[in-house]
Design an enzyme around this catalytic site. Sequence first.
Site, mmCIF file in Angstrom:
data_model
loop_
_atom_site.group_PDB
_atom_site.id
_atom_site.type_symbol
_atom_site.label_atom_id
_atom_site.label_comp_id
_atom_site.label_asym_id
_atom_site.label_seq_id
_atom_site.Cartn_x
_atom_site.Cartn_y
_atom_site.Cartn_z
ATOM 1 N N ALA A 170 4.579 -27.736 24.235
ATOM 2 C CA ALA A 170 4.275 -26.505 23.500
ATOM 3 C C ALA A 170 5.230 -25.380 23.889
ATOM 4 C CB ALA A 170 2.833 -26.084 23.749
ATOM 5 N N GLU A 211 13.231 -31.049 28.920
ATOM 6 C CA GLU A 211 12.500 -32.189 29.479
ATOM 7 C C GLU A 211 11.036 -31.810 29.417
ATOM 8 O OE1 GLU A 211 10.234 -33.877 31.781
ATOM 9 O OE2 GLU A 211 11.544 -33.752 33.540
ATOM 10 N N CYS A 220 6.092 -35.367 35.485
ATOM 11 C CA CYS A 220 6.277 -35.598 34.042
ATOM 12 C C CYS A 220 6.479 -37.069 33.737
ATOM 13 C CB CYS A 220 7.470 -34.785 33.525
ATOM 14 S SG CYS A 220 7.221 -32.995 33.573
#
Length: 469
Positions: free
Chosen positions: A224, A243, A277
């Site tokens: 987002a 990323e 991540c």
Amino acid sequence: METYDALLASITPDSGETRTILDPATGTVVGQAPVHSIEDLEKAVAAAQAAQPAWAGLGHDARSAALLKAADAVERSAEELARLLSREQGKPLNGPNARFEVGACAAWLRAAATLPLEPETVVDDGETYAELHYRPIGVVGAIGPWNWPMMITIWQIAPALRMGNAVVVKPSEYTPLSVLALVHVLNQEVPEGLLTVVSGGPEVGARLAEHPAIGKIMFTGSTATGQAIIRSSADTVKRLTLELGGNDAGIVLPDADPAAIAEGLFWGSFINTGQTCAALKRLYVHDDIYDAVCDELTKVAAAMPMGVGLEESNVLGPLQNRQQFEVVARLVEAARGSGARVLLGGNPDADQAGFFYPATLVADINNNNPLVTEEQFGPALPIIRYSTVDEAVEMANGLDAGLGASVWSADVTEARKVAARLDAGTVWINKHGAVDPRVPFGGAKQSGYGLEFGVEGLKALGVPQVING
């Protein structure tokens, strides 16, 4: 080398607005971070613009020598940096955590300094001669996350400086002290004004993304926020490396040895207490070995000590902030309520200080469950059954995220065939999340675009120029 107290004092502002940073493991005060303003950002950008031409003019060899000295400086202050990182972010000193992260900072600085990048002859046929060069962009904006605040900042800073750029860094509001301290150490070896941290709120990040003097934004964080950066950077046609969020799948093929892969599966998922991540966030296991994988993974996870990061025995820490704790708790409770089987964890101690959520394994869960489809970014792994490889590949590819993936098998050749079918920027074989400063890394689908690391990562921090003739 500075003592811990001296390092913290060096980044503590003498005046102006500050924000109190608390240890997520204990709730105690770590330090005071400056709250920089748009005016502070403008000053940092102006200083970067002034310092950048001379830095670019030094050439690759001199810039590389400075980066190698900066790596030495990081190593001289490694223990102090690791202690600050552990207290602010929560990750333990040991395991693949705080000391590991500071060591990675030095390794990435050295890799960026020593990777060769020569002009490339693209045509030389006797009539036409053309070379491809890479010129500095100018000033790069680096916006980093709270999960690996030092290491990811270095991923952004090191190649940018090597390629002749100046850098303005905007750290996460959750972990500004770690980045301020790291940059303080780096600035012992690079020219004044070239590298600055602006520790402000969202409005500072938004201004950095739209600033006409910033030629490129490097961002690691949520999809987002990445989308917002794309929109705000459009008017100035900025270069971007993004990323973004991941929801990485792992596929265990039926020939895998559950006991042999269990520890690799655990760290692929639970590194940094799941706050990574490119961590393994949903695991697909063939029916034939499903129960055995669940059993072996549970044994490994149950043996991993969790607690305050400065205690040497711990390898798992708290979630960094209450918001993330609540996300993980919500998703696990929804999975439990749907009838999924909690093999381990899932019941945080309400009386414990800090944002500790136990290592949690959830079996017999539907692939459409929110714990599978939403990125949990914490220590909770859903384990999904499959019957055929085609079914596993379809489920793994079924989400918009595509940062990483992995395939686990005794047959590497077969694993590579399955890997080639997965929609992800990196697919690991019999490991997950292992990054290397020499190997390009980037996402597919809504996990971002652009490459970091290796020669391709250097090129991404330059403007290609063809000299023809």
